[in-house]
Design a protein around this motif. Structure first.
Motif, PDB file in Angstrom:
ATOM      1  N   SER A 146       0.714  -1.010   0.573  1.00  0.00           N
ATOM      2  CA  SER A 146       0.246   0.065  -0.316  1.00  0.00           C
ATOM      3  C   SER A 146       0.972   1.605  -0.032  1.00  0.00           C
ATOM      4  N   ALA A 147       1.767   1.096   0.642  1.00  0.00           N
ATOM      5  CA  ALA A 147       2.902   2.750   0.720  1.00  0.00           C
ATOM      6  C   ALA A 147       3.489   2.487  -0.473  1.00  0.00           C
ATOM      7  N   ARG A 148       3.926   1.747  -1.432  1.00  0.00           N
ATOM      8  CA  ARG A 148       4.428   2.169  -2.393  1.00  0.00           C
ATOM      9  C   ARG A 148       3.155   2.291  -3.765  1.00  0.00           C
ATOM     10  N   TRP A 149       2.085   1.774  -3.776  1.00  0.00           N
ATOM     11  CA  TRP A 149       1.351   1.943  -4.105  1.00  0.00           C
ATOM     12  C   TRP A 149       0.758   3.477  -3.960  1.00  0.00           C
ATOM     13  N   ALA A 150       0.952   3.788  -2.877  1.00  0.00           N
ATOM     14  CA  ALA A 150       0.322   5.566  -2.537  1.00  0.00           C
ATOM     15  C   ALA A 150       1.392   6.183  -3.391  1.00  0.00           C
ATOM     16  N   GLY A 151       2.735   5.834  -3.416  1.00  0.00           N
ATOM     17  CA  GLY A 151       4.139   6.984  -4.275  1.00  0.00           C
ATOM     18  C   GLY A 151       3.676   6.711  -5.289  1.00  0.00           C
ATOM     19  N   GLU A 152       3.674   5.935  -6.034  1.00  0.00           N
ATOM     20  CA  GLU A 152       3.001   5.719  -6.965  1.00  0.00           C
ATOM     21  C   GLU A 152       2.278   6.174  -7.818  1.00  0.00           C
ATOM     22  N   PHE A 183       9.169  -3.157  15.273  1.00  0.00           N
ATOM     23  CA  PHE A 183       8.634  -1.827  14.595  1.00  0.00           C
ATOM     24  C   PHE A 183       8.905  -0.414  13.731  1.00  0.00           C
ATOM     25  N   ASP A 184      10.026   0.033  14.154  1.00  0.00           N
ATOM     26  CA  ASP A 184      10.386   1.180  13.695  1.00  0.00           C
ATOM     27  C   ASP A 184      10.996   0.395  12.828  1.00  0.00           C
ATOM     28  N   ALA A 185      11.928  -0.307  11.817  1.00  0.00           N
ATOM     29  CA  ALA A 185      12.182  -1.342  11.031  1.00  0.00           C
ATOM     30  C   ALA A 185      11.280  -1.119   9.769  1.00  0.00           C
ATOM     31  N   ILE A 186       9.605  -1.727  10.263  1.00  0.00           N
ATOM     32  CA  ILE A 186       8.906  -1.901   9.783  1.00  0.00           C
ATOM     33  C   ILE A 186       7.704  -0.719   9.082  1.00  0.00           C
ATOM     34  N   GLN A 187       8.414   0.348   9.359  1.00  0.00           N
ATOM     35  CA  GLN A 187       7.974   1.591   9.514  1.00  0.00           C
ATOM     36  C   GLN A 187       8.797   2.785   8.492  1.00  0.00           C
ATOM     37  N   LEU A 188      10.072   2.546   8.684  1.00  0.00           N
ATOM     38  CA  LEU A 188      10.942   2.560   7.809  1.00  0.00           C
ATOM     39  C   LEU A 188      11.239   2.047   6.505  1.00  0.00           C
ATOM     40  N   SER A 189      10.818   0.830   5.784  1.00  0.00           N
ATOM     41  CA  SER A 189      10.476   0.477   4.952  1.00  0.00           C
ATOM     42  C   SER A 189       9.934   0.844   4.385  1.00  0.00           C
ATOM     43  N   HIS A 190       8.302   1.759   4.554  1.00  0.00           N
ATOM     44  CA  HIS A 190       7.409   1.828   4.519  1.00  0.00           C
ATOM     45  C   HIS A 190       7.619   3.153   3.565  1.00  0.00           C
ATOM     46  N   ILE A 191       8.147   3.842   4.540  1.00  0.00           N
ATOM     47  CA  ILE A 191       8.273   5.575   4.053  1.00  0.00           C
ATOM     48  C   ILE A 191       9.246   5.133   3.119  1.00  0.00           C
ATOM     49  N   THR A 233      10.256   5.912  -2.610  1.00  0.00           N
ATOM     50  CA  THR A 233      10.906   5.295  -3.791  1.00  0.00           C
ATOM     51  C   THR A 233       9.895   5.480  -5.428  1.00  0.00           C
ATOM     52  N   GLY A 234       8.398   4.818  -5.095  1.00  0.00           N
ATOM     53  CA  GLY A 234       8.015   5.292  -5.891  1.00  0.00           C
ATOM     54  C   GLY A 234       7.174   6.254  -6.444  1.00  0.00           C
ATOM     55  N   HIS A 235       8.003   7.256  -5.442  1.00  0.00           N
ATOM     56  CA  HIS A 235       6.693   8.569  -5.605  1.00  0.00           C
ATOM     57  C   HIS A 235       7.587   9.343  -6.565  1.00  0.00           C
ATOM     58  N   PRO A 236       6.323  10.219  -7.636  1.00  0.00           N
ATOM     59  CA  PRO A 236       7.473  10.979  -8.573  1.00  0.00           C
ATOM     60  C   PRO A 236       8.746  12.050  -8.237  1.00  0.00           C
TER      61      PRO A 236
END
Length: 334
Positions: free
Chosen positions: A183-189, A208-216, A221-224
């Motif tokens: 979902s994080a990647r989709w939002a960026g794209e 938790f911190d590592a998971i949240q960091l990976s989402h950000i 990465t996917g956002h223009p």
């Protein structure tokens, strides 16, 4: 990096016997937030519960009682919404607010869908799409894509192909509440902004911190806009600088009751919960800056605990603005 934007999130609880008082409390907290210099105030959805069921209505009222603070939803579950009607409501509130609305949305079936389906979608329950396509439809309508093949004058009425009113800047203030990497990647794209909260899916880690960091990072990465793409982090943060002894004890008991769920993934969906941060602002600032995910953002919308009273929220917001925010490098808005 210094904290650039400070916001808060409230559930807007009320008593079934006196719902107006609870809604007035929410509005007065938003007014207080503006006076304290907060950059944004966010409200949750709570359908068939004793919390805000219609944030667009509450934020329309808030828009007329404030002038500067931005107003958001964190989040609107689109499974309960018709994208066309929601686009109309959001644009109307944004116009009333002078371009201060920040709608946050999420996808998935409505909570307890098997129990509410007959009331919500009695004829189309089995055909409804609760995935990302529902967000895409909303974004297109907010952007001004045609909603119908009807335009021009018919008799004494004039019709528009796109949602009215149209608020041109609203599309840039659409947020997605993501709890998973996909979902994080989709939002960026799809050029949205990202709301990341105190709940995430334990997919590649149980930290938790590592998971949240990976989402950000996946989002950016996917956002223009890459590293400049907007991310707001929402954790439960309770500074106690101005609290009474009774309040401090109650806040600590609240956090202790919730702490066990942070130790491991919860339920079949393997949801991970962040630890509530409760204590003096100096200690909370140290705990936040120790988080790699916090160091990646310069916007936050700290969540107010669900079950506290109005005076508690006043104390917490006051300490956030006067003590915690400045320790994080934030300056109040004028």
């Amino acid at each position: 990096m210094p904290l650039r934007r400070l916001g808060f999130l409230t559930i807007g609880l009320f008593d079934d016997a006196d719902p107006r008082a609870g809604h007035e409390s929410t509005l007065s907290l938003i007014e207080l937030g503006e006076r304290l210099g907060f950059d944004s105030a966010w409200v949750r959805h709570r359908h068939l519960q004793f919390g805000i069921s219609s944030p667009v209505a509450v934020l329309a009222a808030a828009s007329q009682r404030t002038r500067r603070i931005e107003l958001g939803t964190a989040v609107t579950p689109l499974g309960w919404e018709n994208p066309l009607r929601l686009a109309e409501d959001l644009a109307t509130v944004d116009v009333l607010a002078g371009g201060r609305l920040n709608p946050g949305v999420s996808v998935g079936p409505p909570m307890h869908y098997d129990r509410v389906r007959d009331a919500l979608y009695p004829d189309t329950g089995g055909a409804e799409d609760f995935g990302h396509e529902r967000v895409r439809r909303l974004l297109d309508l907010v952007r001004g894509e045609p909603a119908a093949d009807v335009e021009g004058v018919e008799g004494f009425e004039t019709f528009s192909r796109r949602v009215q009113p149209h608020s041109p800047g609203l599309i840039d203030r659409m947020w997605y509440g993501a709890g998973s990497l996909r979902s994080a990647r989709w939002a960026g794209e799809h050029r949205m902004n990202l709301l990341t909260s105190s709940v995430v899916k334990a997919e590649e880690s149980t930290d938790f911190d590592a998971i949240q960091l990976s989402h950000i990072r996946a989002f950016r990465t996917g956002h223009p806009d890459g590293a400049a793409a907007r991310v707001s982090q929402g954790l439960v943060v309770v500074p106690t600088d101005g609290a009474t002894a009774e309040q401090r004890a109650r806040y600590a008991a609240y956090a202790a009751q919730r702490t066990p769920r942070t130790a491991a993934p919860q339920g079949p969906a393997r949801m991970m919960f962040a630890r509530d941060l409760v204590g003096p602002s100096e200690r909370i600032a140290e705990e936040l800056t120790a988080l790699a995910s916090f160091r990646e953002v310069d916007e936050v919308a700290f969540a107010l605990p669900f079950a506290f009273g109005h005076d508690d929220y006043v104390q917490i917001l006051t300490d956030m603005a006067n003590r915690l925010g400045p320790l994080l490098g934030w300056r109040p808005g004028s």
